[in-house]
Structures are given as structure tokens and as C-alpha cells.
Scaffold this active site. Structure first.
Site, short mmCIF file in Angstrom:
data_model
loop_
_atom_site.label_atom_id
_atom_site.label_comp_id
_atom_site.label_asym_id
_atom_site.label_seq_id
_atom_site.Cartn_x
_atom_site.Cartn_y
_atom_site.Cartn_z
N GLN A 100 0.84 -1.20 0.00
CA GLN A 100 0.00 0.00 0.00
C GLN A 100 0.88 1.24 0.00
OE1 GLN A 100 -3.37 -0.58 3.10
NE2 GLN A 100 -1.81 -2.07 3.61
N ASN A 101 2.19 1.03 0.15
CA ASN A 101 3.10 2.17 0.25
C ASN A 101 3.45 2.74 -1.12
OD1 ASN A 101 3.04 1.59 2.94
ND2 ASN A 101 5.00 0.49 2.95
N HIS A 118 -1.48 1.29 -4.36
CA HIS A 118 -1.89 2.70 -4.31
C HIS A 118 -1.04 3.59 -5.21
CE1 HIS A 118 -3.92 1.93 -0.15
NE2 HIS A 118 -4.75 1.71 -1.15
N CYS A 126 -0.88 12.58 -16.59
CA CYS A 126 -1.65 13.70 -17.12
C CYS A 126 -3.14 13.43 -16.95
CB CYS A 126 -1.31 13.91 -18.60
SG CYS A 126 -2.38 15.13 -19.37
N CYS A 129 -4.59 13.49 -21.07
CA CYS A 129 -4.33 12.41 -22.04
C CYS A 129 -3.83 11.13 -21.41
CB CYS A 129 -3.34 12.90 -23.10
SG CYS A 129 -1.68 13.16 -22.47
N CYS A 150 -0.23 17.66 -24.06
CA CYS A 150 -1.57 18.27 -24.25
C CYS A 150 -1.80 19.52 -23.41
CB CYS A 150 -2.66 17.22 -23.98
SG CYS A 150 -2.91 16.89 -22.23
N THR A 188 0.62 -3.21 8.68
CA THR A 188 -0.62 -2.58 8.22
C THR A 188 -1.76 -2.98 9.14
OG1 THR A 188 -2.19 -2.32 6.41
CG2 THR A 188 -1.03 -4.42 6.51
N ALA A 232 8.86 -3.83 12.55
CA ALA A 232 9.14 -4.60 11.34
C ALA A 232 10.62 -5.00 11.28
CB ALA A 232 8.76 -3.79 10.10
ZN ZN Z 1 -1.51 15.19 -21.52
#
Ligand code: ZN
Length: 243
Positions: A100-101, A118, A126, A129, A150, A188, A232
Site C-alpha cells: 500500500q506504500n 496505491h 496527465c 491524455c 496536451c 498494516t 518490522a
Molecule cells: Zn496530456
């Protein structure tokens, strides 16, 4: 047998081990979690990463995002927990990581098969586009940054509040969950939907659940088979010593 030894036995005999990681694995790399006492949301308004706020106020949103990037994601390095997972992959014991990081640390640790549920902070996308731009190639002095093709606004390529999970990541995760017989949850708490369902589905498919966290979570009493309490880095270092 200690719980750590038991965990390693399960890991070594797994046919398709998948790791599922969250903010807790990166805390010891200096990345603050979103929630809790020293969490990002104590400092920044969650609206900063809300998609409707972004679309209607891209310049203001980008100003805050840029500040967040510079304060939160200061060249973090993978820690012992990330490196442990990298070692498991090299030993062909770990098939994939669903994370999820958005901090890139699993890739920096050397893992190849990482599903970024994620999104990530390497790229910008963008909104017009859909073209992907590398963050490092984009000038963030003038905000908001615009697409060279664009002219529309560029958005960080991670999931904002109110946005869907990237289809590719979602489908890949589903396929991993269908195959896994052991899932290793690290750092988590299982409160972010729909990512939180990943271990639930794995369990329903018959997978064993090993969980590492500093304190019991939403999963612990319901679906966890083996709970290893501690940071951890601490727990993973111990596990590595039994490899
Ligand atoms: Zn674009």
C-alpha cells in the site's frame, strides 16, 4: 519452538508466499505513517490528497504536495525489513509483494515483483491524455506542472482519496491472492478499504496468515494464525537469523 522459528518453517514450505505491506514497514526508514500521533494527517490536511480538491484547486494542491514530498520523502532508504523481503525473493521463497506504500522502498531493496496497490511517487500522470511523466524530468518550480503533450495538469501517479485503485494493480493482486497459500502481513492495520480486504480474501481461499505489527490489529484476533509482535525491523531481523 519460538513463534519466529515457526514462521520461518511456514515460509520455507510455502508454495506461493505473498507479502502484504503497509506504512508500518517504512516507519524505521523515517517515513511517518498517515495516521496516529506522529502521522502525516496531524500535520497536513487530508484534503491535500483529495481528488475533487485537486481537480478544482490544482495549484494550491500542488503547493502542499510539493511541501509534503520535500518533508516526508527525503531520500529514504530501505530498512532491514525491506531487505529481508528482498532476500526471500532472491531465495525464491517469496513470489510477490502487494504494498500500500508509495515510497518505492521495495524496489530500492531489490524486489522485482512488487504490486503498488496505491500507485507510486516516481511518476506523474496527465489528467487529460493519461501520459506518464517521470517525476525527475518534470519542473516543479511552476505549479501546477503541465503535460508536454496536451497542456493539461499533471497529477502524482498515486491514488488520491476518492479515486479508484489502478486496474492493473488491482487485477494482479487478485491473481496473487487466488494463488497464495501463505500471506505475510507487515505493518498494516487493515483499515484502508479496499486494500484491507486482501488478507481477508487470502484467508478465505485457505491461506495461512502470518502477521507482524507493533500491536494487534483488525486482523489479529480474526484471521491471523501467527502474530509476531514488534517493529518490522526487529521481527524481520530475527526471522532472517533463522533462514
Ligand atoms: Zn496530456
Amino acid at each position: 519452538m519460538s513463534k519466529e522459528k515457526q514462521a520461518i518453517e511456514i515460509i520455507k514450505t510455502a508454495k506461493h508466499l505473498v507479502a502484504f505491506t503497509g506504512a508500518g514497514i517504512s516507519v524505521e526508514s523515517g517515513i511517518p505513517p498517515f495516521r496516529g500521533e506522529n502521522g502525516i494527517w496531524n500535520k497536513y490536511d487530508p484534503e491535500t490528497l483529495d481528488i475533487s480538491f485537486f481537480m478544482s484547486n490544482p495549484a494550491e494542491s500542488w503547493k502542499r504536495i510539493k511541501q509534503m514530498f520535500s518533508e516526508v520523502l527525503q531520500q529514504p532508504k530501505p530498512n532491514k525489513a525491506h531487505l529481508f523481503l528482498s532476500k526471500l525473493e532472491k531465495m525464491n521463497l517469496l513470489k510477490s509483494i502487494i504494498t500500500q506504500n508509495i515510497d518505492n522502498l521495495h524496489f530500492l531493496a531489490g524486489n522485482q515483483n512488487v504490486i503498488e496497490f496505491h500507485g507510486n511517487t516516481r511518476d506523474l500522470v496527465c489528467v487529460g491524455c493519461g501520459k506518464i511523466h517521470k517525476m525527475k524530468d518534470v519542473d516543479l518550480d511552476i505549479l501546477p506542472p503541465k503535460c508536454s503533450s496536451c497542456g493539461k495538469v499533471l497529477k502524482p501517479d498515486f491514488v488520491f482519496f476518492g479515486e479508484n485503485i489502478p486496474t492493473d494493480a488491482y487485477n494482479k493482486s487478485q491473481s496473487e491472492i487466488e494463488k497464495t497459500d501463505v500471506i505475510l502481513i507487515i505493518g498494516t492495520s487493515g483499515v484502508i478499504f479496499p486494500a484491507s480486504l486482501i488478507p481477508e480474501f487470502a484467508k478465505r481461499n485457505g491461506a495461512k496468515v502470518i502477521e507482524i505489527n507493533t500491536k494487534p490489529t483488525e486482523y489479529t484476533s480474526r484471521i491471523t494464525d501467527l502474530f509476531l509482535q514488534g517493529s518490522a525491523e526487529k521481527v524481520c531481523s530475527e526471522l532472517e537469523s533463522y533462514l
